[in-house]
Scaffold this active site. Structure first.
Site, short mmCIF file in Angstrom:
data_model
loop_
_atom_site.label_atom_id
_atom_site.label_comp_id
_atom_site.label_asym_id
_atom_site.label_seq_id
_atom_site.Cartn_x
_atom_site.Cartn_y
_atom_site.Cartn_z
N GLU A 95 0.50 -1.10 0.31
CA GLU A 95 -0.15 0.20 -0.19
C GLU A 95 1.17 1.21 -0.13
O GLU A 95 2.06 1.35 0.45
CB GLU A 95 -1.12 0.48 1.41
N ALA A 100 -13.71 0.64 6.72
CA ALA A 100 -13.51 0.27 5.02
C ALA A 100 -12.86 -0.88 5.34
O ALA A 100 -13.01 -2.31 4.50
CB ALA A 100 -13.96 0.85 4.48
N LYS A 115 -3.74 -2.38 14.35
CA LYS A 115 -2.66 -1.24 14.88
C LYS A 115 -3.74 -0.83 16.53
O LYS A 115 -4.94 -1.25 16.25
CB LYS A 115 -2.74 0.27 14.20
N1 PSU Z 1 -0.04 0.14 8.47
C1 PSU Z 1 0.89 1.17 8.79
N2 PSU Z 1 0.50 2.59 8.54
C2 PSU Z 1 -0.93 2.82 8.66
C3 PSU Z 1 -1.25 2.25 7.60
C4 PSU Z 1 -1.01 1.00 8.00
O1 PSU Z 1 1.77 0.68 9.28
O2 PSU Z 1 -1.06 4.45 8.40
C5 PSU Z 1 -2.81 2.67 7.00
C6 PSU Z 1 -3.56 1.48 5.73
O3 PSU Z 1 -3.10 2.67 4.93
C7 PSU Z 1 -4.83 1.79 6.41
C8 PSU Z 1 -5.00 3.13 7.17
O4 PSU Z 1 -5.45 0.37 5.42
O5 PSU Z 1 -3.87 3.02 8.11
C9 PSU Z 1 -6.52 2.91 7.84
O6 PSU Z 1 -6.97 4.21 8.22
P1 PSU Z 1 -8.30 4.31 9.14
O7 PSU Z 1 -8.28 4.01 9.91
O8 PSU Z 1 -8.91 5.57 8.15
O9 PSU Z 1 -9.25 3.63 8.02
#
Ligand code: PSU
Ligand code: MN
Length: 306
Positions: free
Chosen positions: A24, A140, A158
């Site tokens: 990603e 999502a 996370k």
């Molecule tokens: N993993 C990491 N750092 C990040 C992310 C993942 O170590 O910043 C990102 C990914 O792109 C994941 C997003 O899809 O954080 C999640 O964001 P949200 O909670 O707004 O869906």
């Protein structure tokens, strides 16, 4: 027609049937500060190459869906400003309007599937945020895992999230959650949480076969492989807990919401740990990339079950 552009090495890998691992780009633009973001992106790509697979970092640039980035493009993305954070809801609009966007887990899964890539490595998936009963903030990423057939390797969700609720939602959505090589679920910066994993697998062949069996059975969706951070790189959960609480309180006071929540929290935790959270984050992403490469190799060797 979807405007798509493949990097040279990915185009060749698709032609020859070589194993490919998707990566990603939100982690580059919104997850880590410059210059560590670009350095990490390069290291992760090299880890995949050394393991015998081909990296495909995914992003939308000038309305073109890139599957694999040339080195210069990766450097530019690492310093670019005003790059959107794309998920399922806004990815098509970004392409249609000629925009620039980094792909989250959800958007990267969509792109990988379009390109015929079955395995994807990241740091941690998004999930159910703490206080979601009020905010309704649920990533999502979870619904994407339920509908797009890509195996995602992460160090868990996370640890800024409500982990029990995140895994409850994954179970409801029918997403297989596999812990690699241990009984307990990992918790991103920490190798172990206090939650037992729904499934445990100890070999990449088992993981590859399970994804292929889902497809053979007509079950939609992918799998989440949770891979514990290497022990020597982890930050114990009890040390991080007060820091996460402080960052969450600050986010609330500052009125941070929606897409800005995760980048804000990661940034504050980086400051409050004096960079240790970033060092751990880099170690776990690289570890996930290596495992994903082995899974991609195993998938290529395993014929689809009949
Ligand atoms: N993993 C990491 N750092 C990040 C992310 C993942 O170590 O910043 C990102 C990914 O792109 C994941 C997003 O899809 O954080 C999640 O964001 P949200 O909670 O707004 O869906
Ligand atoms: Mn969210």
């Amino acid at each position: 027609m979807i405007p798509m552009l493949y990097s040279k090495e990915v185009a060749k890998a698709l032609e020859t049937g070589a194993p490919i691992v998707a990566l990603e780009s939100t982690i580059i633009t919104h997850g880590m500060p410059f210059p560590q973001n670009v350095e990490t992106a390069r290291l992760v790509e090299d880890d995949i190459r050394h393991a015998g697979a081909v990296p495909a970092t995914i992003a939308v640039l000038g309305g073109v869906l890139h599957i694999g980035l040339e080195p210069e493009t990766l450097d530019q993305l690492g310093q670019a400003e005003n790059v959107a954070k794309l998920s399922r809801a806004d990815m098509a609009a970004c392409i249609a309007t000629g925009g620039n966007g980094a792909t989250t887990v959800a958007a990267t899964m969509i792109a990988a599937h379009l390109a015929g890539i079955h395995v994807f490595a990241t740091g941690g998936i998004g999930g159910v945020h703490k206080g979601a009963e009020e905010s309704f903030d649920i990533s999502a990423d979870l619904h994407e895992l339920a509908q797009t057939p890509v195996t995602v390797v992460a160090a868990g969700a996370k640890a800024i999230l409500d982990l029990p609720k995140t895994f409850e939602v994954l179970e409801t959505l029918g997403v297989p959650v596999i812990a690699f090589g241990q009984d307990m679920l990992p918790a991103f910066w920490s190798a172990r949480s206090d939650m037992a994993a729904p499934l445990r697998m100890d070999t990449v062949e088992q993981i590859a076969k399970s994804q292929q069996m889902r497809t053979a059975m007509g079950l939609k969706g992918g799998q989440l492989v949770t891979n514990p951070i290497p022990k020597d790189a982890e930050i114990p959960a009890n040390e991080l807990a007060p820091i996460i609480t402080q960052a969450l309180n600050e986010a609330e006071t500052a009125g941070i919401n929606a897409k800005a929540v995760t980048p804000f929290l990661l940034g504050r935790i980086f400051e409050l740990t004096e960079g240790r959270s970033l060092t751990a984050n880099i170690a776990l992403v690289r570890n996930n990339a290596r495992l994903a490469a082995q899974i991609a190799i195993a998938m290529r060797q395993e014929p689809a079950p009949r």
